[in-house]
Design a protein around this motif. Structure first.
Motif, PDB file in Angstrom:
ATOM      1  N   ASP A  20       0.816  -1.217   0.000  1.00 59.21           N
ATOM      2  CA  ASP A  20       0.000   0.000   0.000  1.00 59.21           C
ATOM      3  C   ASP A  20       0.852   1.270   0.000  1.00 59.21           C
ATOM      4  N   ASP A  21       2.168   1.102   0.029  1.00 59.71           N
ATOM      5  CA  ASP A  21       3.065   2.259   0.039  1.00 59.71           C
ATOM      6  C   ASP A  21       2.935   3.012  -1.290  1.00 59.71           C
ATOM      7  N   GLU A  22       2.563   4.278  -1.226  1.00 56.93           N
ATOM      8  CA  GLU A  22       2.333   5.074  -2.434  1.00 56.93           C
ATOM      9  C   GLU A  22       3.588   5.799  -2.915  1.00 56.93           C
ATOM     10  N   TRP A  23       4.710   5.529  -2.273  1.00 52.13           N
ATOM     11  CA  TRP A  23       5.958   6.195  -2.664  1.00 52.13           C
ATOM     12  C   TRP A  23       6.330   5.838  -4.104  1.00 52.13           C
ATOM     13  N   ALA A  24       6.808   6.828  -4.835  1.00 52.18           N
ATOM     14  CA  ALA A  24       7.288   6.627  -6.207  1.00 52.18           C
ATOM     15  C   ALA A  24       8.765   6.991  -6.269  1.00 52.18           C
ATOM     16  N   ASP A  25       9.521   6.229  -7.031  1.00 47.77           N
ATOM     17  CA  ASP A  25      10.973   6.437  -7.132  1.00 47.77           C
ATOM     18  C   ASP A  25      11.289   7.888  -7.500  1.00 47.77           C
ATOM     19  N   ASN A  26      11.992   8.585  -6.595  1.00 51.93           N
ATOM     20  CA  ASN A  26      12.321   9.991  -6.845  1.00 51.93           C
ATOM     21  C   ASN A  26      13.775  10.306  -6.519  1.00 51.93           C
ATOM     22  N   PHE A  27      14.652   9.287  -6.571  1.00 50.26           N
ATOM     23  CA  PHE A  27      16.059   9.499  -6.261  1.00 50.26           C
ATOM     24  C   PHE A  27      16.679  10.555  -7.175  1.00 50.26           C
ATOM     25  N   ASN A  28      16.418  10.459  -8.463  1.00 47.07           N
ATOM     26  CA  ASN A  28      16.981  11.418  -9.414  1.00 47.07           C
ATOM     27  C   ASN A  28      16.487  12.824  -9.129  1.00 47.07           C
ATOM     28  N   GLU A  29      15.206  12.961  -8.879  1.00 44.27           N
ATOM     29  CA  GLU A  29      14.610  14.276  -8.609  1.00 44.27           C
ATOM     30  C   GLU A  29      15.224  14.915  -7.366  1.00 44.27           C
ATOM     31  N   ILE A  30      15.402  14.123  -6.324  1.00 43.29           N
ATOM     32  CA  ILE A  30      15.978  14.645  -5.086  1.00 43.29           C
ATOM     33  C   ILE A  30      17.402  15.147  -5.339  1.00 43.29           C
ATOM     34  N   LEU A  31      18.211  14.351  -6.023  1.00 42.40           N
ATOM     35  CA  LEU A  31      19.586  14.754  -6.293  1.00 42.40           C
ATOM     36  C   LEU A  31      19.639  15.983  -7.198  1.00 42.40           C
ATOM     37  N   TYR A  32      18.755  16.043  -8.160  1.00 43.07           N
ATOM     38  CA  TYR A  32      18.697  17.215  -9.050  1.00 43.07           C
ATOM     39  C   TYR A  32      18.400  18.480  -8.248  1.00 43.07           C
ATOM     40  N   ASN A  33      17.449  18.401  -7.325  1.00 38.93           N
ATOM     41  CA  ASN A  33      17.090  19.568  -6.522  1.00 38.93           C
ATOM     42  C   ASN A  33      18.179  19.926  -5.522  1.00 38.93           C
ATOM     43  N   LEU A  34      18.857  18.919  -4.983  1.00 42.61           N
ATOM     44  CA  LEU A  34      19.992  19.202  -4.111  1.00 42.61           C
ATOM     45  C   LEU A  34      21.121  19.868  -4.893  1.00 42.61           C
ATOM     46  N   ASP A  35      21.281  19.467  -6.147  1.00 44.64           N
ATOM     47  CA  ASP A  35      22.307  20.080  -6.994  1.00 44.64           C
ATOM     48  C   ASP A  35      22.060  21.575  -7.158  1.00 44.64           C
ATOM     49  N   GLU A  36      20.803  21.965  -7.314  1.00 44.72           N
ATOM     50  CA  GLU A  36      20.456  23.390  -7.407  1.00 44.72           C
ATOM     51  C   GLU A  36      20.904  24.147  -6.158  1.00 44.72           C
ATOM     52  N   ILE A  37      20.682  23.535  -5.002  1.00 46.63           N
ATOM     53  CA  ILE A  37      21.019  24.188  -3.735  1.00 46.63           C
ATOM     54  C   ILE A  37      22.527  24.260  -3.550  1.00 46.63           C
ATOM     55  N   ILE A  38      23.230  23.212  -3.991  1.00 51.30           N
ATOM     56  CA  ILE A  38      24.701  23.244  -3.938  1.00 51.30           C
ATOM     57  C   ILE A  38      25.230  24.360  -4.837  1.00 51.30           C
ATOM     58  N   LYS A  39      24.704  24.457  -6.035  1.00 50.11           N
ATOM     59  CA  LYS A  39      25.168  25.483  -6.975  1.00 50.11           C
ATOM     60  C   LYS A  39      24.847  26.900  -6.475  1.00 50.11           C
ATOM     61  N   ALA A  40      23.827  27.018  -5.627  1.00 42.61           N
ATOM     62  CA  ALA A  40      23.496  28.317  -5.037  1.00 42.61           C
ATOM     63  C   ALA A  40      24.422  28.652  -3.864  1.00 42.61           C
ATOM     64  N   GLY A  41      25.300  27.701  -3.481  1.00 45.17           N
ATOM     65  CA  GLY A  41      26.265  27.946  -2.411  1.00 45.17           C
ATOM     66  C   GLY A  41      25.719  27.757  -1.009  1.00 45.17           C
ATOM     67  N   LYS A  42      24.535  27.164  -0.888  1.00 39.31           N
ATOM     68  CA  LYS A  42      23.914  27.040   0.436  1.00 39.31           C
ATOM     69  C   LYS A  42      24.337  25.774   1.180  1.00 39.31           C
ATOM     70  N   ILE A  43      24.679  24.732   0.440  1.00 41.72           N
ATOM     71  CA  ILE A  43      25.237  23.525   1.039  1.00 41.72           C
ATOM     72  C   ILE A  43      26.444  23.095   0.216  1.00 41.72           C
ATOM     73  N   ARG A  44      27.369  22.376   0.874  1.00 40.12           N
ATOM     74  CA  ARG A  44      28.588  21.955   0.183  1.00 40.12           C
ATOM     75  C   ARG A  44      28.534  20.489  -0.257  1.00 40.12           C
ATOM     76  N   GLN A  45      28.062  19.627   0.630  1.00 35.26           N
ATOM     77  CA  GLN A  45      28.016  18.197   0.340  1.00 35.26           C
ATOM     78  C   GLN A  45      26.696  17.624   0.849  1.00 35.26           C
ATOM     79  N   VAL A  46      26.363  16.423   0.389  1.00 39.60           N
ATOM     80  CA  VAL A  46      25.098  15.806   0.790  1.00 39.60           C
ATOM     81  C   VAL A  46      25.334  14.382   1.293  1.00 39.60           C
ATOM     82  N   GLY A  47      24.415  13.955   2.182  1.00 38.07           N
ATOM     83  CA  GLY A  47      24.504  12.617   2.752  1.00 38.07           C
ATOM     84  C   GLY A  47      23.124  12.073   3.073  1.00 38.07           C
ATOM     85  N   ILE A  48      23.093  10.814   3.462  1.00 40.05           N
ATOM     86  CA  ILE A  48      21.846  10.151   3.816  1.00 40.05           C
ATOM     87  C   ILE A  48      21.910   9.689   5.261  1.00 40.05           C
ATOM     88  N   SER A  49      20.768   9.303   5.797  1.00 41.27           N
ATOM     89  CA  SER A  49      20.689   8.873   7.185  1.00 41.27           C
ATOM     90  C   SER A  49      19.575   7.851   7.329  1.00 41.27           C
TER      91      SER A  49
END
Length: 345
Positions: free
Chosen positions: A149-178
């Motif tokens: 019943d999990d409605e989650w849809a694969d969005n790994f690429n989308e998440i990384l793409y959006n994090l890339d925008e934030i990195i390029k804006a200089g707001k974060i340097r590196q990314v990780g998972i937990s």
């Protein structure tokens, strides 16, 4: 202090990381300030926080730990001496007071911008996804059971793409998972390789004497893909101080204040803790220092996230970096682990 670097970067971090999730609940701002002063003065240059801290998370205390750190930066001017890690909260009833749109583009930008304001800084060195959006066995669930019943849809690429925008804006340097699993970790790495997107460089998961599940599939991923473990709960919510089995815990201890955090308090965990306590005492160590020294020694470790509610605890925890466990002690630890493997999931 001993140092390493965040994988695939030149960012130097202490092998002991200062955890902060009690500040704003069990600890006051002044106590948080004192811990940061002491840690930095003793070589700890790596601080870890999250937008939902302090824990337990509530609407009333949301973001308070980040505010405390931001106030310390403003007071001391020490931002440039600290490698700062924070996290965006995952989805669920526990965090519905924060937001309900997961790791969407809007959520990521909102979370980063609000954290920067609270932290009174222009950038975060390491920005982490606190737990997966999909339904999987994180936070103490032992076995994976697929939820149809999990409605989650694969969005790994989308998440990384959006994090890339934030990195390029200089707001974060590196990314990780937990709180990730092997499949999710490899999916992120696959997307970053295939599409030249930011690479997850660290994984912050529970790891301790009574929870060594990371040594399964994730240990191989860590070695072969060079993604470093940031070990949290190395003291198992204070259980591995020995104070609970010895009957020395105060009314203000974590498990007495918040009995819902029973992840490390099973019958099997208690028995394993008693055996580890005997090993420590037979070798003239506190259980706390042996527990932390064990984590410090692991070859896949990037940094060991300690947490303390007093300066005395913090001092003992930091000093664990100078303890070297003998082959005999390691053999005794592995004997207990073989007899009572991973009693805390």
């Amino acid at each position: 202090m001993k140092y390493t670097t965040l994988p695939n970067t030149d960012i130097k971090v202490s092998k002991i990381c200062l955890g902060t999730m009690t500040w704003g609940n069990q600890n006051t701002q002044d106590e948080g300030f004192a811990q940061m002063d002491y840690a930095l003065n003793n070589g700890v240059n790596f601080f870890d926080v999250a937008e939902l801290y302090p824990v337990p998370a509530t609407k009333e205390t949301y973001g308070e730990t980040e505010r405390i750190i931001g106030n310390w930066f403003a007071k001391t001017g020490q931002r440039d001496k600290v490698v700062l890690a924070s996290k965006i909260a995952g989805t669920g009833d526990y965090t519905a007071h924060i937001r309900t749109n997961g790791f969407s583009k809007e959520a990521l930008h909102e979370a980063v911008n609000n954290s920067l304001k609270r932290l009174q800084t222009d950038y975060i060195d390491l920005y982490q996804l606190h737990w997966p959006e999909r339904d999987t066995n994180y936070f103490g669930v032992r076995d994976y059971k697929h939820n149809t019943d999990d409605e989650w849809a694969d969005n790994f690429n989308e998440i990384l793409y959006n994090l890339d925008e934030i990195i390029k804006a200089g707001k974060i340097r590196q990314v990780g998972i937990s709180n990730e699993k092997a499949w999710g970790t490899m999916r992120y790495l696959e997307e970053s390789k295939k599409h030249s997107l930011p690479r997850m460089i660290t994984i912050q998961n529970a790891y301790s004497l009574i929870n060594r599940v990371f040594e399964g599939d994730l240990a191989e991923v860590s070695y072969r893909e060079n993604i470093g473990l940031l070990a949290y709960s190395p003291m198992a919510f204070g259980v591995l101080s020995g104070k609970y089995v010895k009957g020395l815990a105060t009314e203000n201890s974590r498990l007495n204040l918040f009995p819902r955090f029973s992840r490390y308090s099973s019958k099997q965990s208690t028995e394993a803790t008693k055996r580890y306590l005997k090993i420590a005492e037979d070798n003239n160590m506190s259980l706390a220092q042996m527990s932390l020294a064990f984590v410090n020694k692991r070859p896949f470790l990037t940094s060991n996230i300690i947490g303390a509610t007093s300066i005395n605890q913090l001092k003992e925890n930091i000093e664990s970096i100078n303890i070297s466990l003998s082959d005999e002690v390691m053999k005794a630890i592995d004997t207990v682990h073989a007899e009572i493997p991973n009693p805390a999931p």
